[in-house]
Design an enzyme around this catalytic site. Structure first.
Site, PDB file in Angstrom:
ATOM      1  N   SER A 132       0.829  -1.204   0.000  1.00 14.92           N
ATOM      2  CA  SER A 132       0.000   0.000   0.000  1.00 14.92           C
ATOM      3  C   SER A 132       0.866   1.258   0.000  1.00 14.92           C
ATOM      4  CB  SER A 132      -0.990  -0.060   1.169  1.00 14.92           C
ATOM      5  OG  SER A 132      -1.989   0.895   0.996  1.00 14.92           O
ATOM      6  N   ASP A 161     -10.240  -5.511  -2.991  1.00 17.37           N
ATOM      7  CA  ASP A 161      -9.589  -4.469  -2.195  1.00 17.37           C
ATOM      8  C   ASP A 161     -10.525  -3.255  -2.109  1.00 17.37           C
ATOM      9  OD1 ASP A 161      -7.981  -2.159  -1.558  1.00 17.37           O
ATOM     10  OD2 ASP A 161      -6.206  -3.281  -2.156  1.00 17.37           O
ATOM     11  N   HIS A 167      -7.473  -5.717   1.002  1.00 13.16           N
ATOM     12  CA  HIS A 167      -6.284  -4.865   1.138  1.00 13.16           C
ATOM     13  C   HIS A 167      -5.473  -5.244   2.373  1.00 13.16           C
ATOM     14  CE1 HIS A 167      -4.154  -1.234  -0.043  1.00 13.16           C
ATOM     15  NE2 HIS A 167      -4.097  -0.848   1.221  1.00 13.16           N
TER      16      HIS A 167
HETATM   17  N1  LIG Z   1      -8.561   2.818   8.993  1.00 15.77           N
HETATM   18  C1  LIG Z   1      -8.049   1.541   9.198  1.00 15.77           C
HETATM   19  C2  LIG Z   1      -7.380   1.016   7.960  1.00 15.77           C
HETATM   20  C3  LIG Z   1      -5.913   1.252   7.811  1.00 15.77           C
HETATM   21  C4  LIG Z   1      -5.294   0.265   6.846  1.00 15.77           C
HETATM   22  O1  LIG Z   1      -5.956  -0.459   6.147  1.00 15.77           O
HETATM   23  N2  LIG Z   1      -3.972   0.221   6.834  1.00 15.77           N
HETATM   24  C5  LIG Z   1      -3.300  -0.752   6.021  1.00 15.77           C
HETATM   25  C6  LIG Z   1      -2.460  -0.050   5.019  1.00 15.77           C
HETATM   26  S1  LIG Z   1      -3.454   1.010   4.008  1.00 15.77           S
HETATM   27  C7  LIG Z   1      -2.360   1.816   2.991  1.00 15.77           C
HETATM   28  O2  LIG Z   1      -1.262   2.148   3.216  1.00 15.77           O
HETATM   29  C8  LIG Z   1      -2.468  -1.625   6.942  1.00 15.77           C
HETATM   30  O3  LIG Z   1      -1.455  -2.158   6.526  1.00 15.77           O
HETATM   31  N3  LIG Z   1      -2.925  -1.763   8.181  1.00 15.77           N
HETATM   32  C9  LIG Z   1      -2.222  -2.493   9.194  1.00 15.77           C
HETATM   33  C10 LIG Z   1      -2.772  -3.838   9.527  1.00 15.77           C
HETATM   34  O4  LIG Z   1      -2.162  -4.467  10.407  1.00 15.77           O
HETATM   35  O5  LIG Z   1      -3.753  -4.284   8.929  1.00 15.77           O
HETATM   36  C11 LIG Z   1      -7.218   1.428  10.440  1.00 15.77           C
HETATM   37  O6  LIG Z   1      -7.004   2.456  11.085  1.00 15.77           O
HETATM   38  O7  LIG Z   1      -6.790   0.332  10.794  1.00 15.77           O
END
Ligand SMILES: N[C@@H](CCC(=O)N[C@@H](CSC=O)C(=O)NCC(=O)O)C(=O)O
EC number: 3.1.2.12
Length: 288
Positions: A150, A230, A266
């Site tokens: 991401s 996603d 995602h």
């Molecule tokens: N709002 C949510 C979602 C945040 C999220 O999906 N983060 C992803 C990366 S998105 C793009 O860079 C991520 O890798 N999250 C970490 C995980 O461990 O899943 C939120 O605040 O969680």
């Protein structure tokens, strides 16, 4: 030499998963990073090093706890390094207000606006961290590659494209592939880089790959995985835009393999499903 403090260490697949902290000169704050060291059998052995860049909201911990990558790093005998995603604790007004901006959202650029001047994750990842790693761990600096997810996929693509010869290979999972056209990118670039869109091009993977015309033969195939379910991509959502990157790469003659992965989202379930393929992709370049 900058001092490193070990925060944690755990044996994993015969090697060690560690976290360190140090005072970063680039970021003007303390910074944590993770290092996986594969099993060492020979004294003075050095290993190739793979840099992992995480996405929004992540620290150095998400990838090491959720992706299951250590078995592949152990098998391919690769050191894996993962930085945090922004400076922390600088008390910049508004830095803690949003999950996709400020803390946890450095976007791997060097900010040029006064307010965000400490947000220098690009220089941290391409200069300060590799120097620290080379000084403190058994790595071969001539064999480095980079990948990410991401926001971190965007980071991996731009670090690779901006530094010819520094990394042997690059790959990305659901990268933000055209930051200047993504709502995430537009907000972050306006704040960190200012309103001049020419400055944005220096940190936009699609714009950078466009500039590689004529150099395609020198660039190893770029691997990108994208889930069809996603939430930032499906139903016309324009946050990631891998198709823009692929079109620009095609025009420039840069080889890209974009794999659409049916039904995947995602999240780290998606990352953990395909992480083995990404190790195999990089191992072809790092261990020959
Ligand atoms: N709002 C949510 C979602 C945040 C999220 O999906 N983060 C992803 C990366 S998105 C793009 O860079 C991520 O890798 N999250 C970490 C995980 O461990 O899943 C939120 O605040 O969680």
């Amino acid at each position: 030499m900058a001092e490193l403090e070990e925060v944690s260490s755990a044996k994993c697949f015969g090697g060690y998963q560690k976290i360190f902290k140090h005072k970063s000169a680039e970021l003007g704050s303390e910074a944590n990073f993770s290092v996986y060291i594969p099993p060492i059998f020979t004294q003075n052995e050095t290993f190739p090093v793979l840099y992992w860049l995480s996405g929004l909201t992540c620290t150095e911990k998400n990838f090491i706890e959720k992706s299951g990558f250590q078995q592949y790093a152990s098998q391919h005998k690769v050191v894996v390094v993962g930085p945090d995603t922004s400076p922390r604790g600088l008390n910049i007004e508004g830095e803690e207000d949003s999950w996709d901006f400020g803390t946890g959202a450095g976007y791997y650029v060097d900010a040029i606006t006064e307010k965000w001047k400490n947000y220098r994750m690009y220089s941290y990842v391409t200069k300060e961290l590799p120097t620290l790693v080379q000084q403190n761990f058994p790595v071969d600096p001539t064999r480095q590659s980079i990948f990410g997810h991401s926001m971190g996929g965007h980071g991996a693509l731009i670090c690779f494209l901006k530094n010819p010869g520094m990394f042997k290979s690059v790959s990305a999972l659901a990268p933000i592939a055209n930051m200047s056209m993504s709502p995430w990118g537009m907000r972050a670039f306006t704040a960190y880089l200012g309103p001049d869109k020419e400055a944005w091009k220096e940190y936009d993977a699609t714009e950078l790959v466009r500039k590689q015309a004529g150099k395609g033969g020198e660039i190893p195939e770029i691997l990108i995985d994208q889930g069809t379910e996603d939430e930032w991509f499906k139903d016309g959502k324009a946050y990631l835009l891998p198709e823009h990157f692929v079109d620009a790469a095609k025009e420039a003659g840069v080889p890209v393999k974009l794999r659409m992965q049916e039904g995947y989202g995602h999240n780290y379930y998606f990352v953990s499903t395909f992480i083995r393929d990404h190790f195999e992709h990089h191992a072809k370049h790092l261990t020959k």
